[in-house]
Motif scaffolding. Structure first.
Motif, PDB file in Angstrom:
ATOM      1  N   ALA A  98       0.824  -1.209   0.000  1.00  0.00           N
ATOM      2  CA  ALA A  98       0.000   0.000   0.000  1.00  0.00           C
ATOM      3  C   ALA A  98       0.860   1.262   0.000  1.00  0.00           C
ATOM      4  CB  ALA A  98      -0.950   0.000   1.201  1.00  0.00           C
ATOM      5  N   THR A  99       1.998   1.223   0.690  1.00  0.00           N
ATOM      6  CA  THR A  99       2.906   2.377   0.687  1.00  0.00           C
ATOM      7  C   THR A  99       3.363   2.668  -0.744  1.00  0.00           C
ATOM      8  OG1 THR A  99       3.663   1.972   2.945  1.00  0.00           O
ATOM      9  CG2 THR A  99       5.134   3.244   1.522  1.00  0.00           C
ATOM     10  N   GLY A 100       3.815   1.642  -1.436  1.00  0.00           N
ATOM     11  CA  GLY A 100       4.251   1.820  -2.820  1.00  0.00           C
ATOM     12  C   GLY A 100       3.110   2.215  -3.737  1.00  0.00           C
ATOM     13  N   ARG A 101       1.970   1.588  -3.547  1.00  0.00           N
ATOM     14  CA  ARG A 101       0.786   1.899  -4.355  1.00  0.00           C
ATOM     15  C   ARG A 101       0.385   3.354  -4.217  1.00  0.00           C
ATOM     16  NH1 ARG A 101      -4.012  -0.110  -1.465  1.00  0.00           N
ATOM     17  NH2 ARG A 101      -3.580   1.858  -0.419  1.00  0.00           N
ATOM     18  N   ASP A 102       0.327   3.835  -2.979  1.00  0.00           N
ATOM     19  CA  ASP A 102      -0.129   5.201  -2.741  1.00  0.00           C
ATOM     20  C   ASP A 102       0.799   6.225  -3.397  1.00  0.00           C
ATOM     21  OD1 ASP A 102      -2.202   4.082  -1.328  1.00  0.00           O
ATOM     22  OD2 ASP A 102      -1.409   4.629   0.648  1.00  0.00           O
ATOM     23  N   VAL A 103       2.103   6.000  -3.329  1.00  0.00           N
ATOM     24  CA  VAL A 103       3.047   6.934  -3.954  1.00  0.00           C
ATOM     25  C   VAL A 103       2.922   6.850  -5.475  1.00  0.00           C
ATOM     26  CG1 VAL A 103       5.465   7.581  -4.230  1.00  0.00           C
ATOM     27  CG2 VAL A 103       4.604   6.930  -1.976  1.00  0.00           C
ATOM     28  N   ALA A 104       2.849   5.644  -6.013  1.00  0.00           N
ATOM     29  CA  ALA A 104       2.703   5.495  -7.461  1.00  0.00           C
ATOM     30  C   ALA A 104       1.426   6.174  -7.954  1.00  0.00           C
ATOM     31  CB  ALA A 104       2.720   4.017  -7.854  1.00  0.00           C
TER      32      ALA A 104
END
Length: 120
Positions: A98-104
């Motif tokens: 989710a951390t990576g998803r949110d930034v992407a």
């Protein structure tokens, strides 16, 4: 490619409800992109590369098993490496994905055929 296929399957499942997901062989592992922006990558046998807000790097690397991503001896702004043992817990895996998803998702859309692979 010598990445953890089980971890890749778990990441794939964590992103199964997202739209615009694609996969691409990168960095000796398997990257997961959202509308062309790399969010996470199963990084060889080293764990998970996670896109992050560079301003949160100190906060996020305070967690056990999380370091800044280093390539060719240089820290990459906006990228973390999460050790495999941290990802054994399904909730932890989902939080890091989710951390990576949110930034992407916060980045502007990419043109067709264009891929982001480093910092903001």
């Amino acid at each position: 490619m010598t990445y953890d296929r089980e971890l890749a399957d778990r990441v794939r499942a964590a992103l199964s409800t997202e739209h615009g997901v694609s996969e691409k062989a990168m960095f000796g592992g398997l990257a997961f992109l959202l509308d062309g922006a790399m969010a996470v990558a199963v990084a060889g046998q080293d764990g998970l590369m996670v896109r992050s807000d560079p301003a949160r790097a100190d906060e996020l690397t305070a967690a056990d098993g999380v370091t800044r991503m280093v390539m060719r001896g240089r820290e990459l702004d906006g990228w973390l490496l999460v050790r495999p043992d941290v990802l054994d817990d399904e909730d932890a895996l989902h939080r890091w994905v989710a951390t990576g998803r949110d930034v992407a998702r916060s980045l502007p859309p990419r043109r067709a055929g264009s891929t982001r692979s480093s910092g903001r």
